[in-house]
Motif scaffolding. Structure first.
Motif, mmCIF file in Angstrom:
data_model
loop_
_atom_site.group_PDB
_atom_site.id
_atom_site.type_symbol
_atom_site.label_atom_id
_atom_site.label_comp_id
_atom_site.label_asym_id
_atom_site.label_seq_id
_atom_site.Cartn_x
_atom_site.Cartn_y
_atom_site.Cartn_z
ATOM 1 N N GLN A 212 0.833 -1.194 0.000
ATOM 2 C CA GLN A 212 0.000 0.000 0.000
ATOM 3 C C GLN A 212 0.872 1.250 0.000
ATOM 4 O OE1 GLN A 212 -2.288 1.492 3.522
ATOM 5 N NE2 GLN A 212 -4.087 0.955 2.310
ATOM 6 N N LEU A 213 0.435 2.270 -0.730
ATOM 7 C CA LEU A 213 1.137 3.541 -0.753
ATOM 8 C C LEU A 213 0.590 4.459 0.336
ATOM 9 C CD1 LEU A 213 1.276 4.048 -4.622
ATOM 10 C CD2 LEU A 213 3.137 3.311 -3.123
ATOM 11 N N SER A 214 1.309 5.526 0.608
ATOM 12 C CA SER A 214 0.934 6.424 1.708
ATOM 13 C C SER A 214 -0.371 7.158 1.439
ATOM 14 C CB SER A 214 2.063 7.425 1.976
ATOM 15 O OG SER A 214 2.387 8.147 0.788
ATOM 16 N N ASP A 215 -0.805 7.228 0.172
ATOM 17 C CA ASP A 215 -2.065 7.910 -0.138
ATOM 18 C C ASP A 215 -3.241 6.933 -0.242
ATOM 19 O OD1 ASP A 215 -1.567 6.616 -2.519
ATOM 20 O OD2 ASP A 215 -1.313 8.437 -3.717
ATOM 21 N N GLY A 216 -3.012 5.665 0.120
ATOM 22 C CA GLY A 216 -4.080 4.679 0.120
ATOM 23 C C GLY A 216 -4.160 3.825 -1.127
#
Length: 248
Positions: A212-216
């Motif tokens: 998962q990336l930090s922006d969802g």
């Protein structure tokens, strides 16, 4: 002299590949298949108990097994005989979407831990044909390395739905973003075969990961084997089975 150095390098690469193949053959490469086909699935079918697996989902065609390595690592393993990335059945739309099912199974780590595990700390990984020790497809559900977490956080603003090359853990990965519905709607195996040039005929060369990336958003990562760089296509290198990322 230059030619001699090139020949020596090629011989070194060849010898490394032979050593890797020898190690691969010395292990019981059918151990996972034997556990699932001879124990977990029959026990679930006859007694309603999946042991030694934690779950057998006959409807979706997979078993979930706690790996011996690490406090939280689990493996999602098909009930059908599918050797790995090179298996043509993974490109059949009728085959269960094992990667999406593995992401849906991530709550098992929190259950074992007895506390929540943030999606940002998790990852999925599948190793390439010669970057694995088992000849039954298995998806590692485990913690992400802290340094890889930081690298993905830095890359997040630049990542898009287009595959792009980025360096992680000293290897070049192709990375693209996905939404959860996109991961669920189409198998990542099929997406890689369709979207990465020449991948369809050489799927066994690729290791695959999800994080998962930090922006969802989700990041899909594909690592192509490269013997010259001593890269076996083991996307599991992005994981930390000791789960340091969960330490305070």
């Amino acid at each position: 002299m230059r030619g001699h150095r090139l020949i020596a390098l090629l011989l070194l690469v060849l010898m490394s590949g032979l050593v890797i193949a020898a190690i691969h053959l010395q292990k019981n490469s059918n151990a996972l298949w034997q556990i699932v086909s001879e124990k977990c699935e029959p026990n679930q079918r006859t007694m309603g108990l999946p042991a030694p697996c934690q779950r057998v989902d006959r409807e979706n065609g997979y078993a979930l097994l706690k790996d011996l390595n690490g406090p939280l690592q689990y493996l999602l393993i098909p009930l059908a005989k599918i050797t790995g990335m090179e298996s043509s059945s993974l490109l059949n739309p009728a085959t269960p979407n094992f990667i999406a099912l593995a992401w849906q199974s991530r709550e098992q780590l929190a259950l074992r831990r007895g506390a929540p595990v943030a999606d940002s700390a998790l990852s999925l990984a599948i190793n390439a044909e010669y970057g694995r020790t088992q000849n039954q497809l298995h998806i590692h559900i485990s913690c992400l390395r802290p340094d890889v977490r930081r690298a993905l956080d830095r890359l997040t603003p630049a990542l898009s739905r287009r595959w792009q090359a980025e360096t992680l853990h000293q290897h070049t990965y192709l990375i693209r973003t996905l939404t959860l519905p996109e991961l669920t709607r189409q198998s990542l195996f099929i997406r890689i075969a369709q979207e990465i040039p020449d991948a369809r005929g050489e799927m066994g060369k690729y290791g695959v990961a999800i994080a998962q990336l930090s922006d969802g958003r989700l990041a899909a990562l594909a690592l192509e084997r490269n013997w010259l760089l001593l890269n076996r296509g083991s996307a599991e290198e992005l994981q930390d089975h000791s789960c340091q990322i969960l330490q305070p």
